[in-house]
Design an enzyme around this catalytic site. Structure first.
Site, short mmCIF file in Angstrom:
data_model
loop_
_atom_site.label_atom_id
_atom_site.label_comp_id
_atom_site.label_asym_id
_atom_site.label_seq_id
_atom_site.Cartn_x
_atom_site.Cartn_y
_atom_site.Cartn_z
N GLU A 26 0.85 -1.19 0.00
CA GLU A 26 0.00 0.00 0.00
C GLU A 26 0.89 1.25 0.00
O GLU A 26 0.44 2.34 0.29
CB GLU A 26 -0.97 -0.01 1.18
N CYS A 34 -3.45 -3.24 4.77
CA CYS A 34 -2.52 -4.23 5.33
C CYS A 34 -2.94 -5.67 5.06
O CYS A 34 -2.23 -6.61 5.43
CB CYS A 34 -2.37 -3.98 6.83
N HIS A 91 -2.05 -9.33 12.65
CA HIS A 91 -1.49 -8.12 12.03
C HIS A 91 -1.14 -7.16 13.17
O HIS A 91 -1.94 -6.96 14.09
CB HIS A 91 -2.53 -7.49 11.09
N1 COA Z 1 3.05 4.50 30.30
C1 COA Z 1 2.40 3.38 29.90
N2 COA Z 1 1.34 3.39 29.04
C2 COA Z 1 0.92 4.59 28.59
C3 COA Z 1 1.55 5.80 28.97
C4 COA Z 1 2.65 5.72 29.87
N3 COA Z 1 3.31 6.80 30.27
N4 COA Z 1 0.90 6.82 28.36
C5 COA Z 1 -0.10 6.27 27.62
N5 COA Z 1 -0.08 4.93 27.76
C6 COA Z 1 -0.97 3.95 27.12
C7 COA Z 1 -2.44 4.37 27.09
O1 COA Z 1 -3.08 4.08 28.32
C8 COA Z 1 -2.95 3.55 25.93
O2 COA Z 1 -3.15 2.22 26.36
P1 COA Z 1 -4.54 1.45 26.02
O3 COA Z 1 -4.65 1.45 24.52
O4 COA Z 1 -4.32 0.09 26.58
O5 COA Z 1 -5.60 2.23 26.65
C9 COA Z 1 -1.74 3.52 24.96
O6 COA Z 1 -0.61 3.89 25.74
C10 COA Z 1 -1.87 4.50 23.81
O7 COA Z 1 -2.16 5.75 24.33
P2 COA Z 1 -3.24 6.69 23.62
O8 COA Z 1 -3.33 7.96 24.41
O9 COA Z 1 -4.49 5.94 23.33
O10 COA Z 1 -2.42 6.96 22.27
P3 COA Z 1 -2.73 7.92 21.09
O11 COA Z 1 -4.02 8.61 21.23
O12 COA Z 1 -1.53 8.77 20.95
O13 COA Z 1 -2.87 6.93 19.81
C11 COA Z 1 -3.15 5.10 18.32
C12 COA Z 1 -2.79 5.54 19.78
C13 COA Z 1 -2.95 3.62 18.18
C14 COA Z 1 -4.61 5.45 18.08
C15 COA Z 1 -2.23 5.87 17.34
O14 COA Z 1 -0.91 5.46 17.52
C16 COA Z 1 -2.62 5.71 15.90
O15 COA Z 1 -3.45 6.43 15.37
N6 COA Z 1 -1.95 4.75 15.19
C17 COA Z 1 -2.16 4.52 13.77
C18 COA Z 1 -3.39 3.69 13.49
C19 COA Z 1 -3.27 2.28 13.94
O16 COA Z 1 -2.18 1.78 14.16
N7 COA Z 1 -4.42 1.60 14.04
C20 COA Z 1 -4.47 0.22 14.46
C21 COA Z 1 -5.51 -0.61 13.77
S1 COA Z 1 -5.08 -0.89 12.07
#
Ligand code: COA
Length: 390
Positions: free
Chosen positions: A82, A114, A236
């Protein structure tokens, strides 16, 4: 339903020249590094050098397969990506001079986020069921790119996995059952005019979990195994924590207790490579398989579950069993080398690489010589990509 023995006969992976440590990114973004290490389960991510793209890493992944197995009866080459380099020409065609692909093979590029690599694997299985003397080279290659300073940024990465699919496979025999789920959803996409993906992160996490559950339900309805039969679950992995989240969701949706230690036991070994390579989109699930085979105790005869998800979205739940003697065919040392020999990347250079634009004026543009890997993009000239091997 046909049941001739077919599946993955050989598997090889490659990644990029550079790796960015998540400590560097955390410092720059002013976040606790544990958000990355523990929260999303990522330590580093592979980053492409200026003279790398999906063609160079696909060539590096596929070359050892051709060296070991030759090209006889490879009648089809399916390259899933992709992050392709052309809207018309299949990326696999650039591999002919680089690695000596046979001219007597059809070469096609596949796309569905993916999920594309799994489409390649299943199409290969269909072709081999029709004519077991044929072999299919399936390559999944991607460079994941999100906007700088966005939540997706720490989930970038890059890798290519090449698989030789054949009858009487040496590593993994695919089982005939498969569960599918597809739906129109805007959780992740990349319009033609953008180099970085658009993503609604939270929606994608929820969509992934729902699609996993639905694909599992379809798999079971069609006579697949029980959840308790699998020795490991290869998911994945856009980030490795996603595999844990999805598995917990799947267990709970089926009324099982989601014991963290039991989840860890069936997921942990699939995540070692992805933790340090990052999201490799189409390749990610198969990098998880490589990690499992290289790191787990003897898996001979054991059933493995595979959960493929591609945003947009298509999910598939399928299974396979590990062949006796599979360890003799693994590339464990080469896989570790590919990861350990990456050059550390500083933040400023990472940002420069991220912001670089492809030239579009048709003039000759030499590409900076950066990568120490076997294949490189040497120039873009007359709107053509010029590759070289060394
Ligand atoms: N220590 C430990 N864990 C921590 C932390 C710290 N200091 N700070 C945050 N976290 C944890 C959160 O609690 C959360 O855990 P949970 O998912 O079990 O609740 C995790 O870290 C992620 O934090 P969050 O605030 O939700 O992250 P984010 O809003 O920055 O974004 C994604 C996370 C995955 C949404 C983002 O990386 C993204 O958009 N990724 C691309 C899309 C993707 O990969 N999608 C997956 C499906 S294909």
């Amino acid at each position: 339903m046909t049941t001739i023995p077919l599946g993955i006969h050989d598997l090889s992976f490659a990644t990029t020249h550079y790796a960015l440590d998540h400590a560097v990114l955390a410092e720059r973004l002013g976040v606790d590094p544990d958000k990355f290490y523990l929260g999303i389960g990522q330590d580093k991510m592979s980053v492409a050098a200026a003279d790398e793209d999906i063609v160079t890493i696909a060539a590096a992944a596929a070359q050892p397969i051709l060296e070991r197995n030759g090209v006889d009866n490879i009648r089809t080459v399916l390259l899933a990506t992709e992050s392709g380099v052309d809207q018309s020409k299949a990326a696999g065609l650039y591999l002919h001079p680089l690695i000596g692909l046979p001219n007597t093979a059809r070469v096609v590029e596949l796309k569905q986020a993916c999920y594309g690599g799994t489409a390649g694997l299943q199409f290969a299985a269909g072709l081999i069921a029709r004519d077991p003397s044929q072999r299919v080279l399936v390559i999944a290659a991607d460079i994941a790119k999100y906007e700088l300073d966005s939540p997706g940024e720490p989930t970038q990465g890059a890798a290519a996995v090449a698989m030789l699919v054949s009858a009487d496979p040496a590593i993994l025999r695919l089982e005939p059952h498969s569960g599918l789920y597809s739906a129109d959803i805007m959780d992740f996409w990349r319009p033609n005019y953008r180099t970085a993906a658009m993503v609604d992160g939270k929606t994608s996490v929820n969509a992934y979990q729902k699609a996993t559950q639905e694909a599992w339900t379809d798999y079971r309805r069609r006579g697949g195994r029980d959840l308790t039969e699998f020795a490991a679950f290869c998911y994945h992995q856009p980030f490795t924590k996603m595999a844990y989240k999805a598995h917990r969701h799947l267990l709970e949706s089926q009324g099982h207790t989601a014991d963290p230690a039991e989840i860890d036991a069936v997921i942990r070994h699939t995540t070692s490579y992805n933790r340090t390579v990052g999201n490799s989109y189409t390749a990610s699930l198969y990098l998880g398989l490589a990690s499992l085979l290289d790191n787990a105790d003897d898996l001979t005869g054991k059933p493995l579950a595979f959960i493929s998800y591609g945003s947009g979205s298509v999910a598939e739940f399928f299974s396979g069993t590990v062949e006796p003697g599979y360890r003799e065919h693994l590339r464990t040392e080469a896989n570790r080398q590919a990861i350990e020999t990456r050059a550390p990347l500083d933040y400023d250079h990472y940002r420069e690489l991220h912001e670089a634009q492809s030239p579009s004026d048709g003039m000759y543009h030499a590409t900076p010589e950066e990568t120490g890997r076997p294949f490189r993009l040497a120039a873009i000239s007359g709107h053509k990509r010029i590759y070289e091997s060394r």
